[in-house]
Design a protein around this motif. Structure first.
Motif, PDB file in Angstrom:
ATOM      1  N   LYS A 177       0.859  -1.201   0.000  1.00  0.00           N
ATOM      2  CA  LYS A 177       0.000   0.000   0.000  1.00  0.00           C
ATOM      3  C   LYS A 177       0.889   1.244   0.000  1.00  0.00           C
ATOM      4  CE  LYS A 177      -2.043  -2.193   3.429  1.00  0.00           C
ATOM      5  NZ  LYS A 177      -1.887  -3.615   3.061  1.00  0.00           N
TER       6      LYS A 177
ATOM      7  N   ARG B 176       1.540   5.499  -1.158  1.00  0.00           N
ATOM      8  CA  ARG B 176       0.920   6.797  -1.451  1.00  0.00           C
ATOM      9  C   ARG B 176       2.010   7.846  -1.560  1.00  0.00           C
ATOM     10  NH1 ARG B 176       0.886   3.618   2.887  1.00  0.00           N
ATOM     11  NH2 ARG B 176      -0.544   4.270   4.532  1.00  0.00           N
TER      12      ARG B 176
ATOM     13  N   GLU C  58      -5.268   7.595   7.714  1.00  0.00           N
ATOM     14  CA  GLU C  58      -5.164   7.897   6.285  1.00  0.00           C
ATOM     15  C   GLU C  58      -6.238   7.105   5.549  1.00  0.00           C
ATOM     16  OE1 GLU C  58      -0.667   8.105   4.902  1.00  0.00           O
ATOM     17  OE2 GLU C  58      -1.090   6.280   6.025  1.00  0.00           O
ATOM     18  N   TYR C  59      -6.834   7.736   4.540  1.00  0.00           N
ATOM     19  CA  TYR C  59      -7.810   6.991   3.720  1.00  0.00           C
ATOM     20  C   TYR C  59      -7.676   7.436   2.279  1.00  0.00           C
ATOM     21  CZ  TYR C  59     -10.616  11.262   3.907  1.00  0.00           C
ATOM     22  OH  TYR C  59     -11.043  12.569   3.804  1.00  0.00           O
ATOM     23  N   THR C  60      -7.879   6.489   1.388  1.00  0.00           N
ATOM     24  CA  THR C  60      -7.741   6.802  -0.029  1.00  0.00           C
ATOM     25  C   THR C  60      -8.982   7.559  -0.516  1.00  0.00           C
ATOM     26  OG1 THR C  60      -8.568   4.583  -0.546  1.00  0.00           O
ATOM     27  CG2 THR C  60      -6.184   4.895  -0.490  1.00  0.00           C
TER      28      THR C  60
ATOM     29  N   ASN D 252     -10.837   7.392  -2.957  1.00  0.00           N
ATOM     30  CA  ASN D 252     -11.978   6.688  -3.567  1.00  0.00           C
ATOM     31  C   ASN D 252     -12.968   6.162  -2.515  1.00  0.00           C
ATOM     32  OD1 ASN D 252     -10.212   4.772  -2.594  1.00  0.00           O
ATOM     33  ND2 ASN D 252     -10.261   3.466  -4.419  1.00  0.00           N
TER      34      ASN D 252
ATOM     35  N   LYS E 108      -6.697  12.639   3.798  1.00  0.00           N
ATOM     36  CA  LYS E 108      -7.139  12.003   2.558  1.00  0.00           C
ATOM     37  C   LYS E 108      -5.948  11.837   1.632  1.00  0.00           C
ATOM     38  CE  LYS E 108      -9.726  14.189  -0.507  1.00  0.00           C
ATOM     39  NZ  LYS E 108     -10.911  14.723  -1.217  1.00  0.00           N
ATOM     40  N   VAL E 109      -5.798  10.635   1.083  1.00  0.00           N
ATOM     41  CA  VAL E 109      -4.688  10.309   0.205  1.00  0.00           C
ATOM     42  C   VAL E 109      -5.190  10.342  -1.236  1.00  0.00           C
ATOM     43  CG1 VAL E 109      -3.088   8.481  -0.455  1.00  0.00           C
ATOM     44  CG2 VAL E 109      -3.573   8.893   1.967  1.00  0.00           C
ATOM     45  N   ASP E 110      -4.762  11.347  -1.993  1.00  0.00           N
ATOM     46  CA  ASP E 110      -5.238  11.481  -3.375  1.00  0.00           C
ATOM     47  C   ASP E 110      -4.399  10.669  -4.353  1.00  0.00           C
ATOM     48  OD1 ASP E 110      -7.472  13.400  -3.223  1.00  0.00           O
ATOM     49  OD2 ASP E 110      -5.953  14.729  -2.390  1.00  0.00           O
ATOM     50  N   SER E 111      -3.160  10.466  -4.052  1.00  0.00           N
ATOM     51  CA  SER E 111      -2.245   9.746  -4.946  1.00  0.00           C
ATOM     52  C   SER E 111      -1.809   8.472  -4.249  1.00  0.00           C
ATOM     53  CB  SER E 111      -1.044  10.644  -5.242  1.00  0.00           C
ATOM     54  OG  SER E 111       0.012   9.890  -5.807  1.00  0.00           O
ATOM     55  N   PHE E 112      -2.218   7.329  -4.777  1.00  0.00           N
ATOM     56  CA  PHE E 112      -1.910   6.064  -4.107  1.00  0.00           C
ATOM     57  C   PHE E 112      -1.884   4.930  -5.121  1.00  0.00           C
ATOM     58  CE2 PHE E 112      -6.447   6.573  -4.259  1.00  0.00           C
ATOM     59  CZ  PHE E 112      -6.946   5.313  -4.537  1.00  0.00           C
TER      60      PHE E 112
ATOM     61  N   GLY F 258      -8.476   0.354  -2.425  1.00  0.00           N
ATOM     62  CA  GLY F 258      -8.309   1.487  -1.524  1.00  0.00           C
ATOM     63  C   GLY F 258      -7.910   0.993  -0.155  1.00  0.00           C
TER      64      GLY F 258
END
Lengths: 120, 120, 120
Positions: free
Chosen positions: A41, A43, C7-9, C11, C46-50, C60
């Motif tokens: 995982k 990021r 942290e969360y993706t 999507n 929020k993680v925009d790039s992963f 996700g």
């Protein structure tokens, strides 16, 4: 696990983070150290506010942290670190006139208190 | 190394992060613990989504993490931590009616698996 | 201490981070491991790039890290991790067709070099 964080300073405008994360993940899969590609995982995070040192020179950095479950040997960790750094070095070109530092650190995460579940 | 992260909650609207990072870096240079000012890589991150405790009181925080290569003594690390906290305390004024917590933590990074390269 | 990061993706569009942080903090208070509810400092990012793994499947994650002062037993840490994961599992529903991984890791922070002060 593993979890990978890639931070990069906002003045490295040409960095392709999608490509970077995919390449880093491929190297981690190829290392044979992780059970499934699905477990990796990663990021990236753009750093807009930063300061390298105290001089006013144009500077930037890419900093990779790989967090992985504790128990791997020093040699394995050193090899992982070096293979990730090799990927980062190939991510250029870097902007003219900017001193760029690239680094990779590994962080052991306590295996006994790591919890996870997969959905879907 | 070292790498410094400064997180601050979005309700601390008067915080001057440029000034904060430069002062923190100067303290790290002055400590004599690091080979070159160039090695100190610091960034700040504004935290928009946060919760301190469970009460609905207005609260916020500044949290500094210094990641440094393993091997320094407990006394050296304690002194580094206290000198960084002293800088953070001077970053006010803090908003009226907000309970603000300031903290500094140090994190040892495994020296053997740390890789880096400088470009330009 | 403790400091919690969630942290969360990007999507996972239905995730209610305010609710998540408050519930996580309540679980930490209820554990009896921390002196005051005031000490618990949590934030979400929020993680925009992963990138999860190397396959092109929709994926996700939610990744929680709890940093706490060193010295607690392995059993206490395992229980804290599992009770936090239970909260995260209840944060759904998760989007259809996305493979979501939920994880909790604990990180010991050196007690001797932790500095803090409260204002207001």
């Amino acid at each position: 696990m593993p979890h990978l964080h890639l931070e990069y300073t906002a003045n490295l405008t040409q960095l392709d983070t999608d490509k970077a994360l995919l390449r880093l993940n491929h190297v981690l899969v190829a290392s044979g150290q992780f059970g499934a590609e699905f477990d990796i995982k990663s990021r990236s995070l753009k750093v807009d506010s930063f300061r390298v040192g105290t001089a006013m020179t144009a500077r930037g950095f890419v900093a990779v942290r790989l967090a992985l479950l504790s128990g791997r040997s020093a040699q394995v960790k050193k090899q992982l670190s070096e293979s990730l750094l090799a990927v980062v070095q190939e991510l250029g070109p870097w902007p003219e006139g900017v001193q760029v530092q690239l680094s990779v650190e590994l962080l052991d995460i306590d295996r006994d208190s790591y919890s996870k579940v997969a959905i879907g």
